[in-house]
Design a protein around this motif. Structure first.
Motif, PDB file in Angstrom:
ATOM      1  N   GLY A  74       0.827  -1.204   0.000  1.00  0.00           N
ATOM      2  CA  GLY A  74       0.000   0.000   0.000  1.00  0.00           C
ATOM      3  C   GLY A  74       0.854   1.243   0.000  1.00  0.00           C
ATOM      4  O   GLY A  74       1.961   1.247   0.542  1.00  0.00           O
ATOM      5  N   GLY A  75       0.327   2.300  -0.582  1.00  0.00           N
ATOM      6  CA  GLY A  75       1.071   3.562  -0.647  1.00  0.00           C
ATOM      7  C   GLY A  75       0.232   4.732  -0.212  1.00  0.00           C
ATOM      8  O   GLY A  75      -0.778   4.584   0.480  1.00  0.00           O
ATOM      9  N   ARG A  76       0.649   5.902  -0.673  1.00  0.00           N
ATOM     10  CA  ARG A  76      -0.005   7.140  -0.278  1.00  0.00           C
ATOM     11  C   ARG A  76      -1.497   7.135  -0.634  1.00  0.00           C
ATOM     12  O   ARG A  76      -2.302   7.769   0.021  1.00  0.00           O
ATOM     13  N   GLY A  77      -1.850   6.369  -1.686  1.00  0.00           N
ATOM     14  CA  GLY A  77      -3.231   6.324  -2.139  1.00  0.00           C
ATOM     15  C   GLY A  77      -4.189   5.737  -1.123  1.00  0.00           C
ATOM     16  O   GLY A  77      -5.408   5.841  -1.271  1.00  0.00           O
ATOM     17  N   LEU A  78      -3.648   5.114  -0.067  1.00  0.00           N
ATOM     18  CA  LEU A  78      -4.524   4.560   0.964  1.00  0.00           C
ATOM     19  C   LEU A  78      -5.143   5.660   1.834  1.00  0.00           C
ATOM     20  O   LEU A  78      -6.103   5.411   2.561  1.00  0.00           O
ATOM     21  N   LEU A  79      -4.535   6.823   1.789  1.00  0.00           N
ATOM     22  CA  LEU A  79      -5.058   8.038   2.433  1.00  0.00           C
ATOM     23  C   LEU A  79      -5.030   8.028   3.956  1.00  0.00           C
ATOM     24  O   LEU A  79      -4.991   9.079   4.587  1.00  0.00           O
ATOM     25  N   ASP A  80      -5.072   6.850   4.571  1.00  0.00           N
ATOM     26  CA  ASP A  80      -5.118   6.836   6.028  1.00  0.00           C
ATOM     27  C   ASP A  80      -4.568   5.515   6.554  1.00  0.00           C
ATOM     28  O   ASP A  80      -4.613   4.481   5.883  1.00  0.00           O
ATOM     29  N   LYS A  81      -4.078   5.595   7.787  1.00  0.00           N
ATOM     30  CA  LYS A  81      -3.465   4.429   8.410  1.00  0.00           C
ATOM     31  C   LYS A  81      -4.436   3.242   8.489  1.00  0.00           C
ATOM     32  O   LYS A  81      -4.069   2.112   8.190  1.00  0.00           O
ATOM     33  N   GLN A  82      -5.680   3.538   8.883  1.00  0.00           N
ATOM     34  CA  GLN A  82      -6.612   2.426   9.130  1.00  0.00           C
ATOM     35  C   GLN A  82      -6.958   1.676   7.837  1.00  0.00           C
ATOM     36  O   GLN A  82      -7.364   0.523   7.873  1.00  0.00           O
ATOM     37  N   ASN A  83      -6.762   2.348   6.694  1.00  0.00           N
ATOM     38  CA  ASN A  83      -7.087   1.694   5.432  1.00  0.00           C
ATOM     39  C   ASN A  83      -6.118   0.572   5.081  1.00  0.00           C
ATOM     40  O   ASN A  83      -6.361  -0.178   4.139  1.00  0.00           O
ATOM     41  N   PHE A  84      -5.030   0.491   5.848  1.00  0.00           N
ATOM     42  CA  PHE A  84      -4.098  -0.604   5.611  1.00  0.00           C
ATOM     43  C   PHE A  84      -4.749  -1.953   5.894  1.00  0.00           C
ATOM     44  O   PHE A  84      -4.267  -2.998   5.470  1.00  0.00           O
ATOM     45  N   LYS A  85      -5.881  -1.918   6.606  1.00  0.00           N
ATOM     46  CA  LYS A  85      -6.513  -3.205   6.898  1.00  0.00           C
ATOM     47  C   LYS A  85      -7.035  -3.871   5.622  1.00  0.00           C
ATOM     48  O   LYS A  85      -7.072  -5.087   5.520  1.00  0.00           O
ATOM     49  N   LEU A  86      -7.394  -3.072   4.611  1.00  0.00           N
ATOM     50  CA  LEU A  86      -7.791  -3.626   3.313  1.00  0.00           C
ATOM     51  C   LEU A  86      -6.646  -4.436   2.713  1.00  0.00           C
ATOM     52  O   LEU A  86      -6.841  -5.507   2.134  1.00  0.00           O
ATOM     53  N   ILE A  87      -5.447  -3.863   2.852  1.00  0.00           N
ATOM     54  CA  ILE A  87      -4.249  -4.500   2.309  1.00  0.00           C
ATOM     55  C   ILE A  87      -3.954  -5.779   3.085  1.00  0.00           C
ATOM     56  O   ILE A  87      -3.685  -6.842   2.509  1.00  0.00           O
ATOM     57  N   ARG A  88      -4.050  -5.649   4.395  1.00  0.00           N
ATOM     58  CA  ARG A  88      -3.795  -6.793   5.280  1.00  0.00           C
ATOM     59  C   ARG A  88      -4.748  -7.949   4.968  1.00  0.00           C
ATOM     60  O   ARG A  88      -4.339  -9.108   4.877  1.00  0.00           O
ATOM     61  N   GLU A  89      -6.046  -7.629   4.757  1.00  0.00           N
ATOM     62  CA  GLU A  89      -7.035  -8.678   4.482  1.00  0.00           C
ATOM     63  C   GLU A  89      -6.702  -9.427   3.197  1.00  0.00           C
ATOM     64  O   GLU A  89      -6.741 -10.661   3.147  1.00  0.00           O
ATOM     65  N   LEU A  90      -6.335  -8.669   2.173  1.00  0.00           N
ATOM     66  CA  LEU A  90      -6.004  -9.308   0.897  1.00  0.00           C
ATOM     67  C   LEU A  90      -4.755 -10.171   1.051  1.00  0.00           C
ATOM     68  O   LEU A  90      -4.700 -11.308   0.566  1.00  0.00           O
ATOM     69  N   ALA A  91      -3.759  -9.623   1.761  1.00  0.00           N
ATOM     70  CA  ALA A  91      -2.523 -10.378   1.967  1.00  0.00           C
ATOM     71  C   ALA A  91      -2.811 -11.659   2.729  1.00  0.00           C
ATOM     72  O   ALA A  91      -2.307 -12.730   2.378  1.00  0.00           O
ATOM     73  N   ASP A  92      -3.648 -11.569   3.749  1.00  0.00           N
ATOM     74  CA  ASP A  92      -3.977 -12.760   4.546  1.00  0.00           C
ATOM     75  C   ASP A  92      -4.666 -13.813   3.688  1.00  0.00           C
ATOM     76  O   ASP A  92      -4.384 -15.009   3.778  1.00  0.00           O
ATOM     77  N   GLU A  93      -5.574 -13.343   2.867  1.00  0.00           N
ATOM     78  CA  GLU A  93      -6.332 -14.251   2.015  1.00  0.00           C
ATOM     79  C   GLU A  93      -5.386 -14.990   1.064  1.00  0.00           C
ATOM     80  O   GLU A  93      -5.590 -16.155   0.749  1.00  0.00           O
ATOM     81  N   LEU A  94      -4.327 -14.290   0.617  1.00  0.00           N
ATOM     82  CA  LEU A  94      -3.365 -14.886  -0.315  1.00  0.00           C
ATOM     83  C   LEU A  94      -2.269 -15.656   0.405  1.00  0.00           C
ATOM     84  O   LEU A  94      -1.432 -16.290  -0.223  1.00  0.00           O
ATOM     85  N   GLY A  95      -2.241 -15.545   1.716  1.00  0.00           N
ATOM     86  CA  GLY A  95      -1.123 -16.120   2.457  1.00  0.00           C
ATOM     87  C   GLY A  95       0.157 -15.336   2.217  1.00  0.00           C
ATOM     88  O   GLY A  95       1.252 -15.887   2.262  1.00  0.00           O
ATOM     89  N   GLY A  96      -0.009 -14.067   1.934  1.00  0.00           N
ATOM     90  CA  GLY A  96       1.161 -13.236   1.654  1.00  0.00           C
ATOM     91  C   GLY A  96       1.433 -12.243   2.763  1.00  0.00           C
ATOM     92  O   GLY A  96       0.875 -12.361   3.856  1.00  0.00           O
ATOM     93  N   VAL A  97       2.296 -11.302   2.475  1.00  0.00           N
ATOM     94  CA  VAL A  97       2.644 -10.310   3.493  1.00  0.00           C
ATOM     95  C   VAL A  97       2.376  -8.906   2.968  1.00  0.00           C
ATOM     96  O   VAL A  97       2.214  -8.681   1.771  1.00  0.00           O
ATOM     97  N   VAL A  98       2.363  -7.955   3.900  1.00  0.00           N
ATOM     98  CA  VAL A  98       2.067  -6.569   3.566  1.00  0.00           C
ATOM     99  C   VAL A  98       3.362  -5.811   3.317  1.00  0.00           C
ATOM    100  O   VAL A  98       4.307  -5.887   4.114  1.00  0.00           O
ATOM    101  N   GLY A  99       3.390  -5.112   2.205  1.00  0.00           N
ATOM    102  CA  GLY A  99       4.516  -4.222   1.925  1.00  0.00           C
ATOM    103  C   GLY A  99       4.009  -2.807   1.863  1.00  0.00           C
ATOM    104  O   GLY A  99       2.811  -2.544   2.014  1.00  0.00           O
TER     105      GLY A  99
END
Lengths: 202, 653
Positions: A74-99
């Protein structure tokens, strides 16, 4: 993959990292000579000894992004810290990690361990999904060697699309949850057997 | 009046003590390495007159006028004090023995000048309380000296007030007369005599005390700053000296012995006015670096270690280390953007920046101790000759759709694209704009394409001199092979490095920044613009390596004016006062973890002008501004390089 320049010299050489090419079927007809050189050196001859491998503190529950096969960034386009949870959910679903990009780290949205790029980590995952990352060169040099780059960004001119294999121009707040959801559904349909996203070659 | 014999003894003792102290201090300069600052004596004398006696840089700040008055008053009172001392040795020696038409104006001037001095020190003392130049300026040292000068003037007025009131002296001295009339009106000569003796001795003791206090205080600048100006550099300190790579060599600056005698004289010349720290981007964004403190620490370290080092001992107090008084921390050293603002404002021409970069050399080359993110950079520059480690074959991608000629002997100019112009997607557009401009002007030009190598600017500013040395040699060799005589750059970092640093490597070709080149093309009429570009309200940001390091201020502005039909508005800090974007000195490649962000400080300053477009003339500034505007959620403000602005104004093909 490494770029090796031997324009004006012979012999030519090439090397590849593990997993960067699909395994072809065995060709019994193939000819060619493989010369195995024995260099007569054992581990005991190497003066540097590996005594113990110690992992960085703070990475206990997070997979090291340098070794990950799937990275959702995730980058600046996430606009806010809490929006990282969208990234986290996708990463979890893929068994991947957050960058993340540097600007997300600078904004204090995520720890520096997740930073990909010139001053962060260089990663070579099978799939790298860049969400809301414009793709400044400092970031690109850290992830452009991924096998497959999927970029989601509002700005069609964003340089991330220059390195992306799949580019999605649009609102990441709609697209990322939709991808997460469809993976979730697909997994449910397949009885959690396989991931729907397989590295695509070519 | 005093007993001449007694005074003679006191005087001799005081002068001997002073000379001993001064010689002891100045002899510490011999700890430093040699450096040739003895050339061109007429120019040195001229600059000394302008900057020391004319106080040209001092008066750039309004309060400097106070110092100018004090400085010249001191020079005049040197004569008054000369008379005072000689008269103390032999009462017959006095300006009084000159005709009235001569001595009257002399005493009048002394009297008025003494009042000016008294007022000036009072104003200075009040200023330090009411509006100190910087936090921490309120030091005991400052007040001791101000108090001494004030005491000297008060003693002077009392002494002469008594002499005038008792009729012992008749002269036109309105201030002293007023003091005499106020405190000693109608006093008899007999009653006045012991008081005169007391005030005379007060004056003498304070004067000789002042003299002996100087070498031990920051006010040593009274002795050292005029020589410091005399020995100043004539050019900008935009390069560092080459190093020789032989075994057992010392690299960079680890102790005061690695600095030159002039560097050490710099440390004696600082009077801690704080002007450097008030313009330092690192200091203003709460980073640990303070250029004044660096110079101060060098001085303290020299005083601590110098005497033993002169006898061959190793330094006890490390110059780079814990950061207590007399030592400089690594965080300070890495915070410098090499913007040169400190050197630009220093009234006595102290060179802060090169000392910091010399310390980096020691950290990188002798200790391999540098921020970890630089490891990647150094490897990339070494192996791929670009900061990002991108394949050199990608260098021509920016012009893959154009018909750009590879440089050969028929080309007049080499367009040195630079790494940013070749690889960075945003800055590739500047390279494209330059190609359009050069073609539109009918210039004979070419590029080196994938043979082009990085100039090594960041390596040199970051202290990796060994790497820079290799890169510079390789570049100069390549250009000689290719017959390169004239180079156009679009990056001020490439520009300054090629133009100034590469001289040390024998490159004598002409190096022209795109600002200069486009401005010349427009002036000469070689480049014709079709229309005025409307970019709304434009403000221009001076790049440090174009402006302060190379004096190019007006050309980029004239280019903007020509292409848009309106002059750019100036930010609060502009031209030589311009504020760094934060990317120079290799900071482009480092994390900015300490303090606040430099680029945001500058972006907000630009936004104060409410511009539609910020114009830059540097790829680093471009990146820093674009990032900063995003952080400020002001993406609507465009950032454009001057070349892009001109390209937009070209006739459509």
């Amino acid at each position: 993959m490494a770029t090796i320049f031997c324009e004006k010299r012979r012999p030519q050489m090439a090397s590849v990292r593990p997993h960067v090419m699909p395994m072809p079927c065995k060709d019994e007809e193939a000819t060619g000579q493989i010369i195995r050189e024995s260099i007569g050196m054992t581990e005991a001859d190497i003066p540097t000894k590996v005594l113990e491998v110690i992992f960085d503190a703070g990475q206990t529950d997070d997979q090291e992004i340098g070794d990950a096969e799937f990275i959702v960034s995730g980058g600046r386009g996430l606009l806010d810290k809490q929006n990282f949870k969208l990234i986290r959910e996708l990463a979890d679903e893929l068994g991947g990690v957050v960058g993340s990009s540097r600007s997300a780290v600078d904004a204090g949205w995520i720890d520096v361990e997740h930073q990909v790029g010139q001053t962060g980590k260089t990663v070579r995952p099978k799939i790298y999904i860049a969400c809301g990352i414009s793709g400044a060169i400092q970031h690109l040099v850290g992830m452009q060697d991924a096998d497959l780059v999927i970029a989601i960004n509002r700005d069609p001119e964003a340089p991330i699309f220059e390195v992306a294999d799949i580019g999605i121009v649009g609102d990441l707040f709609e697209i990322v949850p939709a991808i997460t959801e469809s993976i979730r559904r697909a997994k449910a349909a397949n009885g959690h057997q396989a991931c729907v996203l397989k590295p695509v070659q070519g | 009046m005093p007993n001449p014999m007694v005074f003679a003894l006191v005087l001799v003792a005081a002068v001997v003590l002073f000379i001993w102290s001064a010689v002891r201090r100045f002899s510490l300069l011999r700890v430093g390495r040699p450096e040739d600052r003895f050339n061109d004596i007429p120019a040195r004398i001229r600059d000394t007159l302008v900057y020391a006696f004319g106080q040209k840089r001092v008066v750039r700040k309004a309060f400097g006028f106070n110092h100018l008055l004090l400085f010249w008053s001191f020079l005049i009172l040197l004569i008054a004090n000369g008379e005072f001392i000689l008269k103390g040795l032999n009462p017959a020696i006095s300006f009084m023995s000159l005709p009235a038409v001569v001595h009257n104006p002399i005493y009048l001037i002394f009297d008025l000048v003494s009042l000016i001095v008294l007022l000036c020190v009072i104003i200075a003392a009040i200023r330090r309380i009411v509006k100190p130049p910087f936090p921490g300026a309120l030091t005991a040292d400052a007040y001791v000296i101000l108090g001494m000068v004030a005491a000297l003037m008060i003693a002077y007025f009392n002494l002469h007030g008594l002499e005038l009131a008792s009729g012992e002296m008749i002269a036109l001295m309105p201030i002293s007369s007023a003091v005499g009339g106020l405190f000693y009106s109608g006093i008899t000569p007999v009653a006045a005599h012991p008081l005169i003796t007391i005030w005379w001795w007060v004056h003498a003791i304070v004067l000789l005390g002042f003299l002996n206090y100087l070498p031990y205080s920051k006010h040593m600048h009274i002795l050292s700053s005029i020589p410091n100006i005399y020995f100043k550099r004539f050019d900008h300190a935009n390069t560092l000296p080459r190093e020789t790579f032989v075994s057992d060599a010392r690299f960079g600056v680890e102790s005061v012995a690695d600095l030159t005698w002039k560097d050490l004289l710099d440390s004696f010349s600082c009077t801690e006015c704080g002007r450097c720290q008030m313009v330092c981007p690192a200091n203003l964004t709460d980073k640990p670096l303070n250029p004044r403190q660096v110079i101060h620490d060098i001085k303290i370290n020299l005083l601590e270690n110098g005497p033993a080092m002169r006898k061959g001992a190793e330094p006890k107090l490390a110059l780079i280390g814990g950061g207590g008084e007399g030592s400089i921390t690594e965080d300070q050293v890495w915070s410098c953007t090499s913007c040169g603002a400190c050197m630009e404002v220093c009234p006595v021409f102290i060179e802060q920046m090169p000392k910091i970069l010399q310390i980096r050399r020691n950290l990188v080359e002798a200790k391999a101790d540098f921020p970890e993110e630089l490891l990647n950079l150094f490897e990339n520059m070494e192996q791929r000759s670009n900061p990002w480690g991108i394949a050199p074959s990608d260098r021509t991608k920016w012009c893959s759709l154009l018909d750009v000629k590879p440089f050969d002997e028929d080309c007049e100019y080499l367009f040195y694209v630079g790494c940013a112009g070749a690889f960075d997607s945003r800055n590739k557009q500047i390279a494209l704009a330059m190609a359009m401009i050069l073609d539109a002007a009918g210039i004979s030009w070419g590029i080196l394409g994938k043979e082009e190598m990085c100039c090594g600017d960041s390596a040199r500013r970051l202290g990796n001199e060994y790497l820079f040395d290799q890169m510079a040699q390789a570049n100069v060799e390549l250009w000689e092979q290719k017959g390169v005589k004239k180079i156009i750059t679009m990056c001020p970092h490439c520009f300054s490095t090629l133009k100034n640093d590469y001289r040390q490597y024998g490159f004598n070709g002409e190096v022209i920044s795109h600002s200069e080149f486009i401005a010349e093309l427009l002036t000469a009429g070689t480049l014709k613009l079709a229309e005025k570009v409307d970019l709304g309200k434009i403000t221009f940001h001076d790049s440090c390596y174009l402006g302060r390091h190379n004096d190019i201020y007006e050309q980029p502005r004239s280019v903007i004016s020509a292409a848009t039909g309106r002059d750019p508005v100036e930010m609060k800090r502009n031209h030589s006062d311009s504020f760094c974007c934060g990317a120079g000195g290799g900071r482009m490649w480092m994390e900015e973890q300490l303090g606040t962000r430099i680029n945001l400080e500058r972006v907000r300053e630009a936004l104060d002008e409410d511009p539609d477009t910020v114009c830059v003339a540097c790829p680093y500034c471009m990146t820093m501004f674009e990032d900063g505007l995003k952080d400020e959620h002001r993406e609507m403000v465009n950032v454009r390089d001057i070349a892009e602005v001109v390209a937009m104004a070209l006739p459509r093909q």
